[in-house]
Enzyme design. Structure first.
Site, PDB file in Angstrom:
ATOM      1  N   ASP A  37       4.683   0.651  -2.291  1.00  0.00           N
ATOM      2  CA  ASP A  37       3.619  -0.125  -3.272  1.00  0.00           C
ATOM      3  C   ASP A  37       4.461  -0.931  -4.442  1.00  0.00           C
ATOM      4  O   ASP A  37       5.702  -0.573  -4.590  1.00  0.00           O
ATOM      5  CB  ASP A  37       2.776   1.028  -3.838  1.00  0.00           C
ATOM      6  N   ASN A  90      -1.566  -0.969   5.228  1.00  0.00           N
ATOM      7  CA  ASN A  90      -2.742  -0.814   4.494  1.00  0.00           C
ATOM      8  C   ASN A  90      -2.944  -1.743   3.515  1.00  0.00           C
ATOM      9  O   ASN A  90      -4.153  -1.940   3.002  1.00  0.00           O
ATOM     10  CB  ASN A  90      -2.842   0.801   4.258  1.00  0.00           C
ATOM     11  N   TYR A 154     -10.622 -13.585   2.630  1.00  0.00           N
ATOM     12  CA  TYR A 154     -10.090 -12.274   2.865  1.00  0.00           C
ATOM     13  C   TYR A 154     -10.796 -12.064   4.370  1.00  0.00           C
ATOM     14  O   TYR A 154      -9.956 -11.371   5.107  1.00  0.00           O
ATOM     15  CB  TYR A 154     -11.256 -11.324   1.976  1.00  0.00           C
ATOM     16  N   LYS A 158      -8.418 -10.813   7.489  1.00  0.00           N
ATOM     17  CA  LYS A 158      -8.690  -9.714   8.217  1.00  0.00           C
ATOM     18  C   LYS A 158      -9.159  -9.981   9.623  1.00  0.00           C
ATOM     19  O   LYS A 158      -8.579  -8.926  10.532  1.00  0.00           O
ATOM     20  CB  LYS A 158      -9.879  -8.943   7.530  1.00  0.00           C
TER      21      LYS A 158
HETATM   22  N1  NAD Z   1     -12.021  -0.080  -0.361  1.00  0.00           N
HETATM   23  C1  NAD Z   1     -12.891  -0.607   0.650  1.00  0.00           C
HETATM   24  O1  NAD Z   1     -14.167  -0.352   0.640  1.00  0.00           O
HETATM   25  C2  NAD Z   1     -12.322  -1.080   1.834  1.00  0.00           C
HETATM   26  C3  NAD Z   1     -13.245  -1.779   2.872  1.00  0.00           C
HETATM   27  C4  NAD Z   1     -12.468  -2.584   3.980  1.00  0.00           C
HETATM   28  C5  NAD Z   1     -11.215  -2.639   4.078  1.00  0.00           C
HETATM   29  N2  NAD Z   1     -10.544  -2.160   3.063  1.00  0.00           N
HETATM   30  C6  NAD Z   1      -8.954  -2.352   3.320  1.00  0.00           C
HETATM   31  O2  NAD Z   1      -8.395  -1.106   3.060  1.00  0.00           O
HETATM   32  C7  NAD Z   1      -6.979  -1.483   2.386  1.00  0.00           C
HETATM   33  C8  NAD Z   1      -7.021  -0.370   1.215  1.00  0.00           C
HETATM   34  O3  NAD Z   1      -7.842  -0.787   0.335  1.00  0.00           O
HETATM   35  P1  NAD Z   1      -8.357   0.075  -1.315  1.00  0.00           P
HETATM   36  O4  NAD Z   1      -9.639  -0.078  -1.442  1.00  0.00           O
HETATM   37  O5  NAD Z   1      -7.606   1.334  -1.003  1.00  0.00           O
HETATM   38  O6  NAD Z   1      -7.340  -0.973  -2.112  1.00  0.00           O
HETATM   39  P2  NAD Z   1      -6.634  -0.625  -3.567  1.00  0.00           P
HETATM   40  O7  NAD Z   1      -6.760  -1.839  -4.343  1.00  0.00           O
HETATM   41  O8  NAD Z   1      -7.654   0.621  -4.101  1.00  0.00           O
HETATM   42  O9  NAD Z   1      -5.392  -0.057  -3.204  1.00  0.00           O
HETATM   43  C9  NAD Z   1      -4.467  -1.299  -2.736  1.00  0.00           C
HETATM   44  C10 NAD Z   1      -2.858  -0.732  -3.011  1.00  0.00           C
HETATM   45  O10 NAD Z   1      -2.322  -1.787  -2.181  1.00  0.00           O
HETATM   46  C11 NAD Z   1      -1.068  -1.975  -3.311  1.00  0.00           C
HETATM   47  N3  NAD Z   1      -0.871  -3.544  -3.356  1.00  0.00           N
HETATM   48  C12 NAD Z   1      -1.627  -4.651  -3.416  1.00  0.00           C
HETATM   49  N4  NAD Z   1      -0.893  -5.782  -3.068  1.00  0.00           N
HETATM   50  C13 NAD Z   1       0.506  -5.398  -2.920  1.00  0.00           C
HETATM   51  C14 NAD Z   1       1.862  -5.844  -2.640  1.00  0.00           C
HETATM   52  N5  NAD Z   1       1.875  -7.298  -2.413  1.00  0.00           N
HETATM   53  N6  NAD Z   1       2.725  -5.183  -2.382  1.00  0.00           N
HETATM   54  C15 NAD Z   1       2.898  -3.770  -2.582  1.00  0.00           C
HETATM   55  N7  NAD Z   1       1.705  -3.057  -2.856  1.00  0.00           N
HETATM   56  C16 NAD Z   1       0.319  -3.866  -2.983  1.00  0.00           C
HETATM   57  C17 NAD Z   1      -1.736  -1.804  -4.722  1.00  0.00           C
HETATM   58  O11 NAD Z   1      -0.863  -1.680  -5.776  1.00  0.00           O
HETATM   59  C18 NAD Z   1      -2.689  -0.715  -4.459  1.00  0.00           C
HETATM   60  O12 NAD Z   1      -1.904   0.648  -4.568  1.00  0.00           O
HETATM   61  C19 NAD Z   1      -6.962  -2.926   2.043  1.00  0.00           C
HETATM   62  O13 NAD Z   1      -6.186  -3.562   3.057  1.00  0.00           O
HETATM   63  C20 NAD Z   1      -8.331  -3.423   2.150  1.00  0.00           C
HETATM   64  O14 NAD Z   1      -8.488  -4.819   2.348  1.00  0.00           O
HETATM   65  C21 NAD Z   1     -11.069  -1.666   1.956  1.00  0.00           C
END
Ligand code: NAD
Length: 251
Positions: A37, A90, A154, A158
């Site tokens: 991260d 992720n 987005y 995806k």
């Molecule tokens: N939360 C939802 O409802 C949801 C739904 C569908 C898909 N997703 C996907 O699941 C994944 C996780 O989502 P989440 O909700 O846990 O997000 P979040 O924002 O809670 O966590 C994302 C993490 O990624 C890290 N990050 C972001 N950009 C970065 C970079 N350039 N380099 C290193 N680290 C980086 C952030 O610091 C954070 O810790 C993502 O790919 C998101 O698109 C989430």
């Protein structure tokens, strides 16, 4: 009794949310995990929370879109764990805007973090997996790849994740490496918690199973794809969305 082989996993974007939930599930299943991260403060806190479960854990700081930082992260993981068996791509961000308000940076940032990072990590990791003829890769997409209002960047990223997954699954099918994708729906993370109560309730109502998903729901699906016995399961997309992909939600 024979011992199960040691396994080492990488989870990107693992300092919080879904990535943290996946890392926790892997660790509690006896897998050594490297959390990657760029938020160093949250990363250290996450690593502290995951110590003491028996498996090894390390936090590696880096930006997943930068090729030199990805390469350095992989080198640190190999020096620490000796091998890479599992990769969970992720890390992701959103910058939702209507098309006419979307800037070039909104487009580039979302494509880079959600899609380019997965190309970089797949390339660097598969190089390590090939000599051992074994690997399991799970790429996190989103139900939003089907299309989302104000989400052209987005949704395109995806959708790209799914095309990348299918192409790599074909390319490495005969090498013991499987590549699959998960498309989560609405999952309870800091982002969801930031929505006002009325939006939270509308979103919940739009899910056929009438609840918001948890990082653990996604982690359960990840474990299915990572199973060493799942060698005939590749190039697939698994929705973890409480049935939301089956209808056309209005929110
Ligand atoms: N939360 C939802 O409802 C949801 C739904 C569908 C898909 N997703 C996907 O699941 C994944 C996780 O989502 P989440 O909700 O846990 O997000 P979040 O924002 O809670 O966590 C994302 C993490 O990624 C890290 N990050 C972001 N950009 C970065 C970079 N350039 N380099 C290193 N680290 C980086 C952030 O610091 C954070 O810790 C993502 O790919 C998101 O698109 C989430």
């Amino acid at each position: 009794m024979s011992q199960l082989p040691r396994r080492v996993a990488i989870v990107t974007g693992a300092a919080q949310g879904i990535g943290f939930g996946i890392a926790k599930k892997l660790i509690t299943n006896g897998i050594d995990v490297a959390l990657i991260d760029y938020d160093q403060t949250k990363l250290s806190a996450a690593v502290d929370q995951l110590k003491g479960f028996g498996s090894k854990v390390i936090g590696v700081s880096g930006n997943v879109c930068k090729i030199d930082e990805v390469q350095s992260a992989i080198e640190q993981v190999i020096a620490w764990g000796g091998q890479i068996d599992y990769l969970v791509n992720n890390a992701g961000i959103i910058r939702d805007k209507r098309l006419l308000n979307m800037t070039e940076a909104d487009w580039d940032d979302v494509i880079n973090v959600n899609l380019k990072s997965q190309f970089l990590f797949c390339q660097a990791t598969i190089k390590e997996m090939l000599p051992r003829n074994f690997g399991r890769i799970v790429n996190i997409s989103s139900r939003a790849w089907l299309g989302g209002f104000g989400q052209s960047n987005y949704s395109a990223a995806k959708g790209g994740v799914i095309s990348l997954t299918r192409s790599l699954a074909i390319e490495f099918a005969a090498k013991g490496i499987t590549v699959n994708a998960i498309a989560p729906g609405i999952i309870q993370t800091p982002l969801f918690d930031s929505f006002d109560a009325s939006l939270q309730s509308k979103l919940k109502e739009s899910v056929p199973v009438k609840r918001i998903g948890t990082p653990d729901d996604v982690a359960y699906a990840v474990m299915t794809f990572l199973n060493p016995d799942a060698s005939y399961l590749t190039g697939q997309v698994l929705y973890v969305c409480g049935g939301r992909s089956l209808s056309s939600p209005s929110v």
